[in-house]
Design a protein around this motif. Structure first.
Motif, short mmCIF file in Angstrom:
data_model
loop_
_atom_site.label_atom_id
_atom_site.label_comp_id
_atom_site.label_asym_id
_atom_site.label_seq_id
_atom_site.Cartn_x
_atom_site.Cartn_y
_atom_site.Cartn_z
N ASN A 1 10.54 17.06 62.38
CA ASN A 1 10.33 18.51 62.33
C ASN A 1 9.49 18.94 61.14
O ASN A 1 9.09 20.10 61.06
N VAL A 2 9.21 18.02 60.22
CA VAL A 2 8.37 18.36 59.07
C VAL A 2 6.94 18.61 59.55
O VAL A 2 6.54 18.18 60.63
N ASN A 3 6.17 19.27 58.71
CA ASN A 3 4.74 19.38 58.95
C ASN A 3 4.15 18.05 58.48
O ASN A 3 4.08 17.77 57.28
N GLN A 4 3.76 17.22 59.44
CA GLN A 4 3.28 15.87 59.14
C GLN A 4 2.11 15.87 58.16
O GLN A 4 2.06 15.05 57.25
N ASN A 5 1.17 16.79 58.33
CA ASN A 5 0.01 16.85 57.44
C ASN A 5 0.43 17.16 56.01
O ASN A 5 -0.10 16.58 55.06
N GLU A 6 1.37 18.08 55.85
CA GLU A 6 1.82 18.44 54.50
C GLU A 6 2.55 17.25 53.85
O GLU A 6 2.33 16.95 52.68
N LEU A 7 3.42 16.58 54.62
CA LEU A 7 4.13 15.43 54.08
C LEU A 7 3.14 14.33 53.69
O LEU A 7 3.25 13.75 52.60
N GLU A 8 2.18 14.04 54.54
CA GLU A 8 1.20 13.01 54.22
C GLU A 8 0.38 13.37 52.99
O GLU A 8 0.04 12.49 52.19
N GLN A 9 0.07 14.65 52.80
CA GLN A 9 -0.66 15.09 51.61
C GLN A 9 0.16 14.86 50.35
O GLN A 9 -0.35 14.34 49.35
N LEU A 10 1.44 15.23 50.39
CA LEU A 10 2.32 15.02 49.24
C LEU A 10 2.45 13.54 48.91
O LEU A 10 2.37 13.14 47.74
N VAL A 11 2.64 12.72 49.93
CA VAL A 11 2.79 11.27 49.74
C VAL A 11 1.49 10.66 49.21
O VAL A 11 1.51 9.78 48.35
N SER A 12 0.36 11.15 49.68
CA SER A 12 -0.94 10.68 49.20
C SER A 12 -1.14 11.02 47.72
O SER A 12 -1.65 10.20 46.95
N GLU A 13 -0.72 12.21 47.32
CA GLU A 13 -0.81 12.61 45.92
C GLU A 13 0.06 11.69 45.05
O GLU A 13 -0.35 11.25 43.98
N TYR A 14 1.26 11.40 45.54
CA TYR A 14 2.16 10.51 44.81
C TYR A 14 1.54 9.12 44.70
O TYR A 14 1.56 8.50 43.62
N TYR A 15 0.98 8.61 45.78
CA TYR A 15 0.35 7.30 45.80
C TYR A 15 -0.77 7.23 44.75
O TYR A 15 -0.85 6.27 43.97
N THR A 16 -1.59 8.25 44.70
CA THR A 16 -2.70 8.28 43.74
C THR A 16 -2.17 8.29 42.31
O THR A 16 -2.64 7.54 41.45
N MET A 17 -1.18 9.13 42.06
CA MET A 17 -0.58 9.21 40.73
C MET A 17 0.04 7.87 40.33
O MET A 17 -0.15 7.40 39.21
N ASP A 18 0.76 7.24 41.25
CA ASP A 18 1.41 5.97 40.98
C ASP A 18 0.38 4.88 40.71
O ASP A 18 0.54 4.07 39.79
N SER A 19 -0.69 4.86 41.49
CA SER A 19 -1.75 3.87 41.30
C SER A 19 -2.41 4.03 39.93
O SER A 19 -2.65 3.04 39.22
N ILE A 20 -2.69 5.26 39.54
CA ILE A 20 -3.30 5.52 38.23
C ILE A 20 -2.33 5.10 37.13
O ILE A 20 -2.73 4.47 36.14
#
Length: 127
Positions: free
Chosen positions: A77-96
């Motif tokens: 029921n989540v907005n898939q695009n919004e969840l993927e955006q948040l997870v992508s931001e976390y991924y980038t931060m974690d990688s850096i």
């Protein structure tokens, strides 16, 4: 004199190609990662499930050797695009953060969940 002018001109041109705000120079703290993870889990927590078939999972984070740090269960029921955006931001931060701290890990592979269930309206990883 021509050599000096040419040298100054080349240096000026090289400086003009530098990025003013290189994200990899921004220090990513553990607190920033924790705050972003909390934002993601709070977002997921807003949505309930009614059946197991309405549950899914998404990888989160970036281990230094590659692959996700963990998986999170969520309701479809989540907005898939919004969840993927948040997870992508976390991924980038974690990688850096991995690069900035010269992080190492055990290089073990975190396997995707095999069993997700809807427990009291919450998608839950069972294994």
């Amino acid at each position: 004199m021509r050599k000096i002018i040419s040298f100054v001109l080349v240096l000026t041109l090289l400086q003009s190609f530098q990025c003013e705000n290189d994200n990899q120079n921004d220090v990513i703290t553990e607190e920033m990662l924790n705050n972003k993870r909390t934002e993601i889990t709070n977002y997921i927590g807003q949505f309930t499930c009614s059946t197991t078939s309405s549950c899914n999972f998404i990888p989160l984070g970036s281990k230094p050797c590659g692959g996700p740090r963990e998986y999170l269960a969520y309701s479809e029921n989540v907005n898939q695009n919004e969840l993927e955006q948040l997870v992508s931001e976390y991924y980038t931060m974690d990688s850096i953060r991995n690069i900035q701290t010269n992080a190492i890990s055990d290089c073990s592979v975190v396997m995707p969940p095999e069993n997700i269930d809807c427990v009291n309206g919450v998608c839950t990883i069972m294994n």
